[in-house]
Design a protein around this motif. Structure first.
Motif, PDB file in Angstrom:
ATOM      1  N   HIS A 123       0.601   5.326   9.498  1.00  0.00           N
ATOM      2  CA  HIS A 123      -0.463   5.022   8.533  1.00  0.00           C
ATOM      3  C   HIS A 123      -0.925   6.334   7.917  1.00  0.00           C
ATOM      4  CE1 HIS A 123      -3.880   3.105   6.689  1.00  0.00           C
ATOM      5  NE2 HIS A 123      -4.703   3.922   7.298  1.00  0.00           N
ATOM      6  N   ASP A 124      -0.674   6.501   6.626  1.00  0.00           N
ATOM      7  CA  ASP A 124      -1.061   7.704   5.896  1.00  0.00           C
ATOM      8  C   ASP A 124      -2.516   7.536   5.448  1.00  0.00           C
ATOM      9  OD1 ASP A 124      -1.439   9.829   4.168  1.00  0.00           O
ATOM     10  OD2 ASP A 124       0.467   9.548   3.112  1.00  0.00           O
ATOM     11  N   VAL A 125      -3.423   8.043   6.256  1.00  0.00           N
ATOM     12  CA  VAL A 125      -4.858   7.847   6.026  1.00  0.00           C
ATOM     13  C   VAL A 125      -5.294   8.433   4.683  1.00  0.00           C
ATOM     14  CG1 VAL A 125      -7.168   8.347   6.912  1.00  0.00           C
ATOM     15  CG2 VAL A 125      -5.329   7.790   8.487  1.00  0.00           C
ATOM     16  N   MET A 126      -4.786   9.608   4.343  1.00  0.00           N
ATOM     17  CA  MET A 126      -5.196  10.250   3.094  1.00  0.00           C
ATOM     18  C   MET A 126      -4.752   9.419   1.886  1.00  0.00           C
ATOM     19  SD  MET A 126      -6.903  12.785   4.146  1.00  0.00           S
ATOM     20  CE  MET A 126      -7.115  13.832   2.736  1.00  0.00           C
ATOM     21  N   ALA A 127      -3.523   8.947   1.896  1.00  0.00           N
ATOM     22  CA  ALA A 127      -3.033   8.129   0.783  1.00  0.00           C
ATOM     23  C   ALA A 127      -3.780   6.794   0.722  1.00  0.00           C
ATOM     24  CB  ALA A 127      -1.533   7.892   0.918  1.00  0.00           C
ATOM     25  N   TRP A 128      -4.050   6.211   1.882  1.00  0.00           N
ATOM     26  CA  TRP A 128      -4.763   4.934   1.951  1.00  0.00           C
ATOM     27  C   TRP A 128      -6.167   5.074   1.361  1.00  0.00           C
ATOM     28  CZ3 TRP A 128      -3.663  -0.046   3.129  1.00  0.00           C
ATOM     29  CH2 TRP A 128      -4.716  -0.903   3.448  1.00  0.00           C
ATOM     30  N   PHE A 157     -13.480  -5.099   2.647  1.00  0.00           N
ATOM     31  CA  PHE A 157     -13.024  -4.793   4.003  1.00  0.00           C
ATOM     32  C   PHE A 157     -12.040  -5.868   4.480  1.00  0.00           C
ATOM     33  CE2 PHE A 157     -13.597  -4.444   8.645  1.00  0.00           C
ATOM     34  CZ  PHE A 157     -13.312  -3.096   8.786  1.00  0.00           C
ATOM     35  N   ALA A 158     -12.340  -7.138   4.195  1.00  0.00           N
ATOM     36  CA  ALA A 158     -11.455  -8.238   4.592  1.00  0.00           C
ATOM     37  C   ALA A 158     -10.114  -8.144   3.869  1.00  0.00           C
ATOM     38  CB  ALA A 158     -12.115  -9.578   4.308  1.00  0.00           C
ATOM     39  N   ASN A 159     -10.140  -7.784   2.588  1.00  0.00           N
ATOM     40  CA  ASN A 159      -8.892  -7.642   1.825  1.00  0.00           C
ATOM     41  C   ASN A 159      -8.017  -6.541   2.396  1.00  0.00           C
ATOM     42  OD1 ASN A 159     -10.404  -8.280  -1.437  1.00  0.00           O
ATOM     43  ND2 ASN A 159      -9.768  -9.683   0.156  1.00  0.00           N
ATOM     44  N   ARG A 160      -8.660  -5.456   2.851  1.00  0.00           N
ATOM     45  CA  ARG A 160      -7.897  -4.367   3.464  1.00  0.00           C
ATOM     46  C   ARG A 160      -7.213  -4.839   4.741  1.00  0.00           C
ATOM     47  NH1 ARG A 160     -11.466   1.112   2.547  1.00  0.00           N
ATOM     48  NH2 ARG A 160     -12.055   0.634   0.410  1.00  0.00           N
ATOM     49  N   GLY A 161      -7.886  -5.690   5.481  1.00  0.00           N
ATOM     50  CA  GLY A 161      -7.281  -6.247   6.696  1.00  0.00           C
ATOM     51  C   GLY A 161      -6.082  -7.123   6.377  1.00  0.00           C
ATOM     52  N   VAL A 162      -6.182  -7.925   5.323  1.00  0.00           N
ATOM     53  CA  VAL A 162      -5.055  -8.752   4.898  1.00  0.00           C
ATOM     54  C   VAL A 162      -3.898  -7.846   4.476  1.00  0.00           C
ATOM     55  CG1 VAL A 162      -4.250 -10.442   3.194  1.00  0.00           C
ATOM     56  CG2 VAL A 162      -6.510 -10.705   4.227  1.00  0.00           C
ATOM     57  N   TYR A 163      -4.216  -6.811   3.706  1.00  0.00           N
ATOM     58  CA  TYR A 163      -3.198  -5.869   3.240  1.00  0.00           C
ATOM     59  C   TYR A 163      -2.479  -5.231   4.432  1.00  0.00           C
ATOM     60  CZ  TYR A 163      -1.313  -2.197   0.078  1.00  0.00           C
ATOM     61  OH  TYR A 163      -0.509  -1.363  -0.656  1.00  0.00           O
ATOM     62  N   HIS A 164      -3.228  -4.777   5.421  1.00  0.00           N
ATOM     63  CA  HIS A 164      -2.616  -4.190   6.625  1.00  0.00           C
ATOM     64  C   HIS A 164      -1.716  -5.205   7.323  1.00  0.00           C
ATOM     65  CE1 HIS A 164      -3.729  -0.096   7.600  1.00  0.00           C
ATOM     66  NE2 HIS A 164      -4.956  -0.317   7.171  1.00  0.00           N
ATOM     67  N   SER A 165      -2.166  -6.436   7.432  1.00  0.00           N
ATOM     68  CA  SER A 165      -1.374  -7.465   8.107  1.00  0.00           C
ATOM     69  C   SER A 165      -0.066  -7.735   7.374  1.00  0.00           C
ATOM     70  CB  SER A 165      -2.173  -8.762   8.241  1.00  0.00           C
ATOM     71  OG  SER A 165      -3.260  -8.568   9.102  1.00  0.00           O
ATOM     72  N   VAL A 166      -0.114  -7.766   6.050  1.00  0.00           N
ATOM     73  CA  VAL A 166       1.106  -8.005   5.275  1.00  0.00           C
ATOM     74  C   VAL A 166       2.033  -6.786   5.362  1.00  0.00           C
ATOM     75  CG1 VAL A 166       2.039  -8.631   3.017  1.00  0.00           C
ATOM     76  CG2 VAL A 166      -0.098  -9.643   3.768  1.00  0.00           C
ATOM     77  N   LEU A 167       1.470  -5.578   5.365  1.00  0.00           N
ATOM     78  CA  LEU A 167       2.290  -4.381   5.568  1.00  0.00           C
ATOM     79  C   LEU A 167       2.958  -4.401   6.942  1.00  0.00           C
ATOM     80  CD1 LEU A 167       0.016  -1.584   4.053  1.00  0.00           C
ATOM     81  CD2 LEU A 167       2.273  -2.261   3.209  1.00  0.00           C
ATOM     82  N   ASP A 168       2.223  -4.828   7.954  1.00  0.00           N
ATOM     83  CA  ASP A 168       2.801  -4.933   9.305  1.00  0.00           C
ATOM     84  C   ASP A 168       3.941  -5.944   9.322  1.00  0.00           C
ATOM     85  OD1 ASP A 168       0.999  -3.080  10.270  1.00  0.00           O
ATOM     86  OD2 ASP A 168      -0.334  -4.569  11.175  1.00  0.00           O
ATOM     87  N   MET A 169       3.767  -7.042   8.601  1.00  0.00           N
ATOM     88  CA  MET A 169       4.795  -8.074   8.512  1.00  0.00           C
ATOM     89  C   MET A 169       6.061  -7.500   7.866  1.00  0.00           C
ATOM     90  SD  MET A 169       4.190 -11.660   6.608  1.00  0.00           S
ATOM     91  CE  MET A 169       5.440 -12.883   6.422  1.00  0.00           C
ATOM     92  N   GLN A 170       5.876  -6.744   6.785  1.00  0.00           N
ATOM     93  CA  GLN A 170       7.026  -6.124   6.135  1.00  0.00           C
ATOM     94  C   GLN A 170       7.669  -5.098   7.052  1.00  0.00           C
ATOM     95  OE1 GLN A 170       6.510  -4.424   2.176  1.00  0.00           O
ATOM     96  NE2 GLN A 170       8.216  -3.036   2.517  1.00  0.00           N
ATOM     97  N   TRP A 171       6.859  -4.331   7.768  1.00  0.00           N
ATOM     98  CA  TRP A 171       7.403  -3.313   8.671  1.00  0.00           C
ATOM     99  C   TRP A 171       8.309  -3.956   9.713  1.00  0.00           C
ATOM    100  CZ3 TRP A 171       7.559   1.784   8.241  1.00  0.00           C
ATOM    101  CH2 TRP A 171       7.973   2.530   9.344  1.00  0.00           C
ATOM    102  N   LYS A 172       7.868  -5.075  10.237  1.00  0.00           N
ATOM    103  CA  LYS A 172       8.622  -5.758  11.286  1.00  0.00           C
ATOM    104  C   LYS A 172       9.897  -6.396  10.740  1.00  0.00           C
ATOM    105  CE  LYS A 172       7.117  -9.717  12.953  1.00  0.00           C
ATOM    106  NZ  LYS A 172       8.162 -10.706  12.762  1.00  0.00           N
ATOM    107  N   ASP A 173       9.794  -7.087   9.615  1.00  0.00           N
ATOM    108  CA  ASP A 173      10.910  -7.876   9.091  1.00  0.00           C
ATOM    109  C   ASP A 173      11.712  -7.191   7.985  1.00  0.00           C
ATOM    110  OD1 ASP A 173      10.094  -9.904  10.817  1.00  0.00           O
ATOM    111  OD2 ASP A 173       8.850 -10.860   9.293  1.00  0.00           O
ATOM    112  N   GLY A 174      11.130  -6.156   7.355  1.00  0.00           N
ATOM    113  CA  GLY A 174      11.804  -5.497   6.243  1.00  0.00           C
ATOM    114  C   GLY A 174      11.457  -6.080   4.892  1.00  0.00           C
ATOM    115  N   PHE A 175      10.705  -7.167   4.878  1.00  0.00           N
ATOM    116  CA  PHE A 175      10.311  -7.832   3.639  1.00  0.00           C
ATOM    117  C   PHE A 175       9.172  -8.795   3.958  1.00  0.00           C
ATOM    118  CE2 PHE A 175      13.344 -10.515   5.748  1.00  0.00           C
ATOM    119  CZ  PHE A 175      12.800 -11.784   5.629  1.00  0.00           C
TER     120      PHE A 175
END
Length: 134
Positions: free
Chosen positions: A10-15, A26-44
Motif C-alpha cells: 500500500h503506497d500511502v503517499m500515492a493514496w 471513508f466508506a468509499n475508500r473501504g470499498v475501493y480497498h476491498s476491490v483492490l484486494d479482490m484484484q490483487w488476489k484474482d488478477g482482475f
C-alpha cells in the motif's frame, strides 16, 4: 496461472495524494480497498458490479457512493475484465519477485554463516596495518 501473493503493498503517499481518493468518503475508500484486494488476489475484477458487491459483501448504499469512481479506478480491459492499472503493475512486480525468491530457494537458500570462533590472527583476506608492532 494465478500466482498466490500473500500481501498487497500500500503506497500511502500515492493514496493520500490521489485526488480521486481525496474525493471519496471513508466508506468509499473501504470499498475501493476491498476491490483492490479482490484484484490483487484474482488478477482482475468482474465487469459486473453486482458480482463485485456480492463478493466483497458491500451494501447498496456503500456501493452507490463508490460507483461514480468505479469506471475511472477500474477501467474495462480487452478481455472484458476490469483492472486498476497501478495494481496491475504492482502485482506483476510482486509476481517476478516471488518467482525469483522461489528459484533462489530451490537452489538451497542462503549459504550457512561461518561459525568458527575468531582466533585474533588476521585471515587471508586481512592485512596487518602499517605502524603496528607484532
Amino acid at each position: 496461472m494465478s500466482e498466490t501473493l500473500p500481501y498487497r503493498p500500500h503506497d500511502v503517499m500515492a493514496w493520500d495524494s490521489s485526488t480521486t481518493v481525496q474525493r471519496m468518503s471513508f466508506a468509499n475508500r473501504g470499498v475501493y480497498h476491498s476491490v483492490l484486494d479482490m484484484q490483487w488476489k484474482d488478477g482482475f475484477v468482474d465487469a459486473d458490479p453486482l458480482e463485485i458487491k456480492a463478493t466483497i459483501r458491500c451494501s447498496d448504499a456503500e456501493w452507490d457512493g463508490f460507483e461514480k469512481h468505479f469506471e475511472k479506478c477500474f477501467p474495462l480491459c480487452e478481455d472484458g475484465k476490469r483492472r486498476n492499472p497501478k495494481c496491475v503493475a504492482m502485482r506483476e512486480r510482486a509476481i517476478i519477485r516471488v518467482q525469483k525468491n522461489r528459484e533462489n530457494g530451490n537452489k538451497g537458500g542462503r549459504p550457512p554463516k561461518n561459525t568458527e570462533e575468531p582466533n585474533g590472527k588476521p585471515n587471508e583476506n586481512q592485512s596487518v596495518p602499517d605502524g603496528l608492532s607484532e
